[in-house]
Design a protein around this motif. Sequence first.
Motif: not given
Length: 221
Positions: A106-113, A128-131, A205-207, A210-213
């Motif tokens: 799994t990957a959690r994007i906490t800032g920039r990717c 997932t990605i933070v807001p 998310l739209e593209f 990621v699977h979720a925000i």
Amino acid sequence: MSFVPEIYCIHAEPRTKAAALPECPNPPVRPQGSGRPLVLKFHSSVPRGVDVAEGRAAKRDTNYYLQAIRDASDRSISMLIDCAGGEAGSAAAIALALLHHPWRVTARITGRCSSAAIFLALAADFRTIVPGGTVLIHRSARLCTPEQFEAMRQLSEAAKAAINESLTATDDLTAAVLTSRLGITELRARDWMTQGRNWTATEALEFGFVHAIEDHAEVAS
């Protein structure tokens, strides 16, 4: 006022003939491992262009990550990504090892990717990605100081072709990973690369990147 050195950005020349993309592993969603998940952190700030051009930008310890993945055994792997990218070859090697890992990633994007960091994120089954997070996909580039650019102009045609081939190969790899892992067309992948702009979390998310925000409550916890 601080002085900002002039930097040239060189991209690959357009292909004159169509070529097949390199093969990219595309495992189905993998099961959870039985052990405690291994956490891998990928963090880097955005370096100055002149530091990249002159080889002073911090390098990723590729062997550390490859060894950690090999030693993960029956554990799932959780990535925390806040990374400006870095050298594409090292990121691709780590991503390949992650894609061959038999247990969930799994990957959690906490800032920039950004840049080569997308290889790492796309090796995950769930992202997932933070807001406030961002994703940046772009064409490969070689950064040069004016002196380096002038030296490149003096190279032989064979040497120039080798540099161009290296950039082209990285672009092909980026397109291959995007098409394989996101199920998009090569045309769309290369359009994203050409646009080269930061996506917001909502756009990521739209593209389908990621699977979720993550909601604010989850981020704060």
